[in-house]
Design an enzyme around this catalytic site. Structure first.
Site, PDB file in Angstrom:
ATOM      1  N   GLY A 161       0.815  -1.206   0.000  1.00  0.00           N
ATOM      2  CA  GLY A 161       0.000   0.000   0.000  1.00  0.00           C
ATOM      3  C   GLY A 161       0.852   1.261   0.000  1.00  0.00           C
ATOM      4  O   GLY A 161       0.599   2.196  -0.771  1.00  0.00           O
ATOM      5  N   HIS A 162       1.878   1.286   0.852  1.00  0.00           N
ATOM      6  CA  HIS A 162       2.790   2.430   0.865  1.00  0.00           C
ATOM      7  C   HIS A 162       3.518   2.573  -0.475  1.00  0.00           C
ATOM      8  O   HIS A 162       3.687   3.680  -0.995  1.00  0.00           O
ATOM      9  CB  HIS A 162       3.843   2.270   1.967  1.00  0.00           C
ATOM     10  N   GLN A 164       0.681  11.107  18.083  1.00  0.00           N
ATOM     11  CA  GLN A 164      -0.609  10.636  17.598  1.00  0.00           C
ATOM     12  C   GLN A 164      -1.029   9.315  18.221  1.00  0.00           C
ATOM     13  O   GLN A 164      -2.036   8.731  17.828  1.00  0.00           O
ATOM     14  CB  GLN A 164      -0.618  10.535  16.070  1.00  0.00           C
TER      15      GLN A 164
END
Length: 286
Positions: free
Chosen positions: A40-41, A65
């Site tokens: 995906g990256h 985060q």
């Protein structure tokens, strides 16, 4: 033979590389990541390569985060493997700062975004989007690329970053790229590595249920009933809990009770100790 990949770890070195490309009249793209790279990256890198002459990939596991009880400590870190993958797809530069480079002593600024961060992951993970907005603002200003590419899997994050760039007049085009999926439909994610074989089998039900709900919504079925059905089906499949499963406006993420313009179905569900998120577009019923 693997190509070599240049790696820089300071903002000064990053800016020097980008400045040299600018002198040559080249366009620059940025792909921000937290590492543990998967296909995906790499698809984001390929998308970026179509848009620019040079592609910078950042890897930074951003502590701001992660919540107090989240997986910051066990989040996978594998820079050498990631660098090899980036070299194989001919990325131009890896920016891999440490925490003190990104948040020097005395760092006291927080970027907070209203509207699109409310509800969904914003409710389940208080402070998460402040951390995302702050670090991405820094990355955009550190690199100042022409374009930055993000995956649609983190759809609320994508809209948050678009809002930051628009509101703060950051001169970077923010592009969302389609979610990459495994053969059984599961959205690719670094957190999939946490799943046991049995959990991985159950996880494939998540996108399958979403697809069924999208089809029903596009037929005009009542949305609140669909959400209740989806939550029940996820729990029956073996998910421990569902943080949310909702239909939202595709542009504003405002809740919707009927599909009158493009929408999105978004979900976060927990399987064992792993929290999986996904989303899909919903078209207006004919």
């Amino acid at each position: 033979m693997t190509n070599s990949l240049a790696i820089v770890r300071t903002v000064a070195d990053l800016r020097a590389r980008v400045a040299e490309w600018r002198r040559q009249g080249q366009k620059v793209a940025l792909v921000p990541t937290m590492g543990a790279l998967h296909e995906g990256h790499l698809s984001l890198v390929r998308t970026a390569q179509k848009l620019a002459d040079r592609v910078v990939v950042s890897i930074f596991v951003n502590p701001r985060q992660f919540g107090a009880n989240e997986d910051f400590g066990r989040y996978p870190r594998q820079e050498a493997e990631d660098a090899e993958k980036l070299a194989n797809v001919a990325a131009d530069l890896l920016f891999a700062p440490d925490v003190t480079e990104m948040y020097p002593e005395g760092f006291a600024t927080n970027v907070s975004v209203g509207g699109v961060t409310e509800g969904l992951c914003g409710a389940a993970r208080p402070g998460h989007f402040d951390g995302v907005a702050t670090v991405v603002t820094k990355l955009l200003l550190q690199c100042l690329p022409d374009v930055a590419v993000f995956g649609e899997k983190d759809y609320q994050q994508l809209l948050t970053i678009k809002r930051v760039a628009r509101d703060l007049d950051i001169p970077v085009a923010i592009l969302g790229a389609p979610t990459m999926r495994e053969a059984d439909g599961l959205a690719m994610s670094s957190r999939n590595a946490y799943l046991s074989p049995e959990e991985r089998r159950i996880a494939a039900r998540l996108p399958a249920i979403l697809r069924e709900l999208v089809a029903a919504a596009e037929r005009g079925d009542e949305l609140s009933a669909l959400c209740a059905r989806g939550i029940a089906e996820l729990k029956a499949a073996g998910f421990a809990s569902v943080d949310y499963l909702e239909f939202r406006d595709a542009e504003t993420l405002a809740p919707v009770s009927r599909i009158e313009r493009p929408a999105r179905i978004l979900v976060a569900a927990r399987l064992g100790n792993t929290r999986l998120i996904d989303n899909m577009p919903v078209g207006v019923p004919a």
